[in-house]
Design a protein around this motif. Structure first.
Motif, PDB file in Angstrom:
ATOM      1  N   GLY D 485       1.064  -0.922  -0.184  1.00  0.00           N
ATOM      2  CA  GLY D 485       0.046  -0.405   0.024  1.00  0.00           C
ATOM      3  C   GLY D 485       1.142   1.666  -0.166  1.00  0.00           C
ATOM      4  O   GLY D 485       0.017   2.171   0.486  1.00  0.00           O
ATOM      5  N   VAL D 486       1.732   1.217  -0.148  1.00  0.00           N
ATOM      6  CA  VAL D 486       2.665   2.391  -0.875  1.00  0.00           C
ATOM      7  C   VAL D 486       3.087   3.070  -1.624  1.00  0.00           C
ATOM      8  O   VAL D 486       4.402   4.079  -2.099  1.00  0.00           O
ATOM      9  CB  VAL D 486       4.321   1.968   0.317  1.00  0.00           C
ATOM     10  N   HIS D 532      -4.994  -0.575  -5.421  1.00  0.00           N
ATOM     11  CA  HIS D 532      -3.508  -0.647  -4.267  1.00  0.00           C
ATOM     12  C   HIS D 532      -3.189   0.189  -4.323  1.00  0.00           C
ATOM     13  O   HIS D 532      -2.791   0.871  -3.832  1.00  0.00           O
ATOM     14  CB  HIS D 532      -3.086  -1.905  -4.885  1.00  0.00           C
ATOM     15  N   HIS D 536      -5.513   2.532  -1.515  1.00  0.00           N
ATOM     16  CA  HIS D 536      -4.669   1.632  -0.584  1.00  0.00           C
ATOM     17  C   HIS D 536      -5.207   0.171  -0.411  1.00  0.00           C
ATOM     18  O   HIS D 536      -5.258   0.512   0.195  1.00  0.00           O
ATOM     19  CB  HIS D 536      -3.962   2.558   0.032  1.00  0.00           C
ATOM     20  N   MET D 545      -2.073  -3.805   5.221  1.00  0.00           N
ATOM     21  CA  MET D 545      -1.661  -2.393   4.316  1.00  0.00           C
ATOM     22  C   MET D 545      -1.010  -1.679   5.686  1.00  0.00           C
ATOM     23  O   MET D 545      -1.930  -0.895   5.361  1.00  0.00           O
ATOM     24  CB  MET D 545      -2.197  -1.512   3.214  1.00  0.00           C
ATOM     25  N   ALA D 548       0.347   1.495   5.007  1.00  0.00           N
ATOM     26  CA  ALA D 548      -0.415   2.344   3.711  1.00  0.00           C
ATOM     27  C   ALA D 548      -1.000   4.113   4.171  1.00  0.00           C
ATOM     28  O   ALA D 548      -0.741   3.292   5.162  1.00  0.00           O
ATOM     29  CB  ALA D 548      -1.380   1.557   3.485  1.00  0.00           C
ATOM     30  N   ARG D 551      -6.875   5.860   3.850  1.00  0.00           N
ATOM     31  CA  ARG D 551      -7.470   5.732   2.568  1.00  0.00           C
ATOM     32  C   ARG D 551      -8.025   6.490   2.167  1.00  0.00           C
ATOM     33  O   ARG D 551      -8.686   7.669   2.590  1.00  0.00           O
ATOM     34  CB  ARG D 551      -7.912   4.252   3.419  1.00  0.00           C
TER      35      ARG D 551
END
Lengths: 164, 182, 236, 553
Positions: D485-486, D532, D536, D545, D548, D551
């Motif tokens: 998630g990055v 993704h 994220h 994640m 992350a 969101r």
């Protein structure tokens, strides 16, 4: 130093721009609406991380200036050690002769910003407009690039200096 | 294991100039068997893989002495022996545990959650993947597909394939091998 | 010996039967970048920098191992291969710890030269930062795997010219490393003759002389040695 | 032993077969063995030995019956009655079967339905002997028509005739690339130089593929016969079978089979008393996927690191120890005896326009009937997965079928009706590969699947060429950024550029196909990547994640 190597050309440049912020100036906060910022060095701690975000926000053209800003270079030599804790123990912990050390905590204190696990390039933190590698970038190149930037030319600038 | 026979040197006829030391190793028949393999391949350098396979079967792993011995016998430079021994996953340069657990990480097993089996075994017995517990009881390894996809997820315990594994079942299967305090 | 004619970048050139595209291109001053190639050694074909296009073939061809065949039309610097070459150099720079400013080979390094020639001013890939120990055990030389690009010139020169085969590659993929003998300190290597040829062929600062402030570049020295050995002619 | 002697053996064995009105076949492939087939076989033999009233009963350990998930499998053949197959057989059930056989009333429990769809839709050619012969008895193979093709080639045909039949069959390499087998054979046959070699690539490295293992374990003589015919056709006297080290059972059965064949003069000096000599040696791999690539395989047989070298020169002219070398995979050789026996033209009637014959697939993953199947080329994925495979278990829905392993791609539901052949699969960004077919349901994340395969390629890259060695590392890093998630959008651009570069510039097939899982999942499941990266979020709920950013929700 390379910057100062521009000698008298520095005076010409100075006539065409206002220097609004530098480590040598007595200005605490980064000003708003800056046309060009040359960023030297890499991002090694939380403070740098905040700074670079501010710079990016307030700058039109951001130049990653010199190998440290572009690749991490010498400042990133610690990166294979992987974590801030290991780096601090290596630097401030017991030495090989056995004398005890006092490694600071990786999380930082009120006065000392927390060290990042890895030194990051400017590019890995924010968008970079111009790359000017070199250790250091030669004075001639700095003059050229700055002159062009002041004249409003941005394209094809990064091809003038080299890594190392 | 056969009793060590301190008086008998391992066969060194194939490498007469400097036979390998056998310190810390029972001077049993294993070098004779290794020599037989080497002879069957007429000391051809091409037989390096075959001979390393035999050596690992005999000794459980390949230590420096064995690698040196094999290199001299097959007339292959040490760096090439080392390069080959480390290229292939099968060869181990460290002693393995008394028991082994190989978790298959092939695609079918991945789809059916093999990573959880690996994690469970690692956690239960404090053993890194491709490592051995400090007491030498258990070696954990992963495989790139053992071809038992129809029974996924699968693992191999001391050479026996076990299909339709669960994290708990894998941990339970290993338990009898381990000291009771774990 | 039959002579072949072909074109490189539209320029008609002739070649002998044994020549590769790389040989012919260099003969005509056309610079195809290479890293693992070294005159006098067998070809490794691993760096993929010398990939060129041949008209009518969908594949790219490594100039170092592709014969200069009759009638082919070679393009050495299409946009496509130029972009690929650049990516390859970027990959190398991110793979190990290439810190030019503190490297003995700074400004005398084939990898750095490639980056400069390609106007490569920054690397887009994540640096892998491997932790690799330097081997300074040899009385005269140092091996710094942080600068190694795994071109295997050292392995080949030691095997093919010196005959010692001290070096080889261990493990595979990203874990591959150049090792001496049974991965022991170079200074303890019984097979090393200390001839220093490996140091002379190293394209980067991975192998260098102790106390040296720069590295030696001598691309012709193996050809010189081989001619001397085979023809008893010392041509400089 | 001459060809006539072999005919005598065959006749004798067939007579013995006919005299045994009842055969009990236990599947002794690695899968069923791990489910307890050994104990089942013991129980059969013990019970049979106890009861004196079971004359004409034969118990055999046979090759893979296919339905691995239902193992151990036990099949009963009786003269004049339909075959009965038991799933999940136990020693008790086995004993009951033996005891009740004389009455003709077999236990009902655990019987598979007479026309179980898993078996009904198949068309065995390569696997024709599965269940019928004892995999450790050469006489069984001979009785089933084995080595008749070799006899025919040696006594009635010239090498050119053999090659002509193989060309006419339209057979293409079953290792994955689908190169025309006949063309390869004639190239090696025409190559100048003595001391040619025939190599069988049994380094079945694709995770999720176990076709070759099953053939080697269940019908090793078929591969030996195919290789001997190849040796005769191309003029080679030495063969090597390079088997994965992960297949110890296959290795031991092969070694047994080679010794048996040598004793009957089907291998060795002067085969069947003709001037043709052919030896086969087994070489065992040591755990390196790249050795499936033919030049790496050659290096490995030569005792070196399994690093590929540039082609040309191709092994057909410059192979093992620099000699002309024919390399085919297990399933390819296993197709040769039927082609010679019935003729290339008959074989070519099976399959599609450009892909002839049958293909063995290993079904695994989220599918009811996991196991081994053989279908004519051109069978649709839907038939394979839903008719034969029984569909998706646990009430889940089909998401993708992965073919070709780490070199292949993921096929979405929209292409389920695609007839499976080399061209069709390539057309939608996958490949036939060696035949591994992994089914994924809605619980699989396609970005994570791409990451899984990239990790595989990264770890299996030999490291010789930079694009594969370092490119797979960076592609894996980028995919990790996505699954944790990055990642940002520029990471996707980098990934796509790298995928193209590694594909075009790598030295060997491993690198040239390493990006296929990425490219194919991007092609068919791009929205999952975007979820993704932009949100994220992992739509399948697989990726965790914790690092992350907030969101976008």
């Amino acid at each position: 130093m390379s910057f100062l190597d521009m000698d008298d050309r520095l005076l010409d440049l100075a006539a065409r721009m206002d220097l609004v912020y530098s480590p040598l100036m007595d200005v605490k906060t980064f000003p708003e609406h800056v046309d060009i910022t040359l960023v030297e060095g890499a991002v090694a701690n939380q403070d740098h991380l905040r700074q670079i975000a501010t710079i990016r926000e307030r700058t039109d053209i951001l130049v990653a200036f010199g190998d440290c800003a572009v690749t991490g270079n010498v400042t990133a030599l610690r990166n294979p050690l992987n974590t801030a804790g290991v780096v601090l123990r290596r630097a401030y912990g017991d030495d090989e002769a056995g004398s005890p050390g006092r490694p600071p905590r990786p999380g930082g204190t009120a006065d000392v910003p927390a060290l990042l696990d890895k030194v990051r390039t400017i590019r890995s933190c924010v968008r970079v407009d111009v790359y000017l590698p070199g250790c250091p970038p030669p004075a001639d190149v700095i003059v050229d690039v700055l002159s062009d930037l002041i004249a409003g030319k941005v394209d094809g600038l990064h091809n003038r200096s080299r890594l190392g | 294991m056969t009793a060590p026979d301190a008086h008998r040197e391992p066969t060194t006829t194939l490498a007469p100039t400097a036979g390998p030391t056998t310190a810390g190793r029972p001077a049993d028949n294993r070098f004779k068997i290794l020599d037989a393999t080497i002879k069957r391949h007429r000391r051809q350098p091409d037989a390096l893989l075959e001979v390393l396979h035999t050596a690992q079967e005999l000794f459980g792993y390949l230590d420096r002495e064995t690698l040196t011995y094999v290199g001299r016998a097959l007339r292959v430079p040490p760096s090439r022996v080392y390069g080959v021994a480390t290229f292939y996953n099968f060869f181990s340069l460290k002693p393995k545990g008394a028991h082994s657990c190989v978790v298959c990480l092939g695609t079918a097993c991945y789809v059916k959650g093999a990573d959880r089996i690996l994690a469970a075994v690692q956690q239960a017995y404090h053993v890194p993947p491709h490592g051995t517990t400090p007491d030498g009881q258990l070696s954990l390894a992963t495989a790139r597909c053992i071809g038992a996809c129809g029974l996924a997820p699968a693992a191999v315990f001391d050479g026996d394939i076990a299909g339709r594994m669960t994290p708990a079942a894998a941990v339970a299967r290993i338990a009898p091998w381990m000291p009771h305090d774990q | 010996m039959s002579v072949r004619t072909l074109t490189i970048n539209g320029q008609p050139v002739s070649a002998t039967e044994e020549q590769t595209i790389l040989d012919v291109a260099r003969e005509h001053g056309i610079d195809i970048p290479t890293l693992c190639h070294f005159d006098g050694l067998s070809e490794h074909a691993g760096c993929r920098l010398c990939l060129v296009e041949i008209a009518g073939s969908p594949k790219l061809h490594a100039a170092c191992v592709t014969p200069a065949a009759e009638g082919i039309e070679v393009t050495t610097h299409s946009d496509r291969v130029t972009a690929y070459r650049r990516q390859i150099v970027e990959l190398l720079l991110a793979e190990r710890n290439h810190v030019c400013s503190v490297c003995v080979a700074n400004r005398n390094c084939e990898l750095q030269d490639l980056a400069v020639a390609m106007n490569l001013h920054h690397v887009r890939y994540e640096p892998q930062d491997p932790q690799l120990a330097l081997d300074a055990s040899h009385p005269r030389f140092i091996m710094d795997p942080n600068r190694c690009v795994l071109c295997t010139r050292c392995v080949r020169v030691c095997d093919e010219i010196e005959g010692a085969h001290t070096w080889d590659v261990m493990a595979r993929g990203r874990r591959a490393m150049i090792v001496s003998d049974l991965n022991q300190p170079w200074g303890e290597s019984p097979s090393c003759t200390g001839c220093g040829k490996c140091v002379r062929v190293c394209p980067t600062g991975a192998l260098f002389e102790k106390g040296a402030t720069t590295t030696v570049r001598d691309p012709d020295f193996l050809t010189y040695l081989k001619t001397a050995r085979e023809q008893k002619l010392w041509i400089r | 032993m001459t060809s006539d002697d072999l005919d005598t053996v065959r006749a004798r064995e067939r007579a013995a077969f006919a005299a045994a009105p009842c055969r009990l076949a236990v599947c002794t492939a690695a899968g069923c063995l791990s489910s307890g087939a050994g104990a089942v076989r013991d129980a059969l033999e013990r019970t049979a030995a106890d009861g004196a009233d079971s004359p004409g009963l034969r118990i055999i350990g046979t090759g893979c019956l296919g339905l691995c998930h239902a193992g151990p499998l036990l099949r009963v053949f009786r003269a004049g009655a339909p075959d009965v197959t038991y799933a999940h057989a136990t020693p008790d059930l086995a004993a009951a079967v033996v005891r009740q056989l004389p009455d003709g009333r077999l236990p009902d429990e655990r019987q598979l339905p007479a026309m179980h769809p898993f078996f009904a839709h198949q068309h065995p050619v390569v696997l024709e002997n599965a269940g019928r012969i004892d995999c450790e008895r050469i006489e069984d193979y001979v009785a089933a028509g084995g080595y008749a093709a070799l006899q025919q080639a040696m006594t009635e045909m010239k090498p050119d005739d053999v090659i002509r039949e193989v060309v006419a069959s339209g057979l293409r390499g079953r290792g994955g690339a689908g190169y025309p087998t006949g063309l390869k054979w004639s190239t090696v046959a025409k190559a100048r130089g003595a001391g040619k070699f025939v190599v069988c690539n049994a380094d079945e490295g694709d995770p999720g593929a176990f076709m070759d293992r099953s053939v080697l374990e269940g019908d090793p003589h078929r591969v030996i016969e195919g290789m001997a015919i190849a040796g005769f056709a191309v003029g080679a006297e030495q063969g090597y079978i390079y088997v994965r080290g992960e297949y110890p059972l296959a290795v031991s059965r092969l070694r047994v089979a080679i010794r048996q064949a040598e004793r009957m003069d089907l291998l060795g000096q002067r085969i069947l008393d003709t001037p043709f000599s052919f030896r086969i040696d087994v070489r065992i791999g040591a755990g390196a996927f790249v050795c499936g690539e033919e030049t790496a395989l050659i290096a490995s047989i030569e005792g070196k690191r399994g690093a590929p070298r540039p082609r040309p020169p191709y092994p057909a002219s410059f192979g093992l120890w620099g000699r002309p070398t024919l390399i085919n995979n297990v399933e390819t050789y296993a197709n040769i005896p039927p082609i010679i026996r019935s003729g290339g033209a008959a074989y070519a009637r099976l399959g599609t326009e450009r892909s002839k014959g049958t293909k063995v697939f290993a079904l695994a993953g989220a599918i009811v009937n996991t196991g081994l199947i053989e279908v004519p080329m051109g069978t649709s994925l839907r038939q394979i997965i839903f008719d034969i495979g029984g569909g998706i278990p646990d009430g889940r829905s089909f998401k993708a079928a992965q073919t070709g392993g780490p070199s292949g791609g993921c096929i979405p539901a929209s292409h389920l009706d695609l007839p499976v052949d080399y061209e069709a699969l390539a057309g939608i960004g996958s490949i036939m590969g060696s035949g591994g077919l992994i089914v994924m349901d809605d619980r699989s994340c396609m970005v994570d699947v791409a990451r899984f395969f990239m990790e595989f390629c990264r770890d299996e890259s030999c490291g010789k060429c930079i694009p594969c060695r370092a490119g797979t590392v960076q592609m894996h890093t980028l995919l990790m950024r996505m699954t944790t998630g990055v990642a940002a959008e520029r990471d996707l651009t980098l990934l796509e550029q790298l995928a193209d570069m590694v594909t075009r510039t790598s030295l060997c097939g491993l690198g040239q196909t390493a990006a296929n899982p990425v490219v194919s999942t991007l092609r068919h499941f791009r929205d999952e990547y975007m979820a993704h990266i932009l949100e994220h979020r992992c739509p399948a709920g697989v990726c965790r994640m914790p690092r992350a950013p907030e969101r976008a929700s």
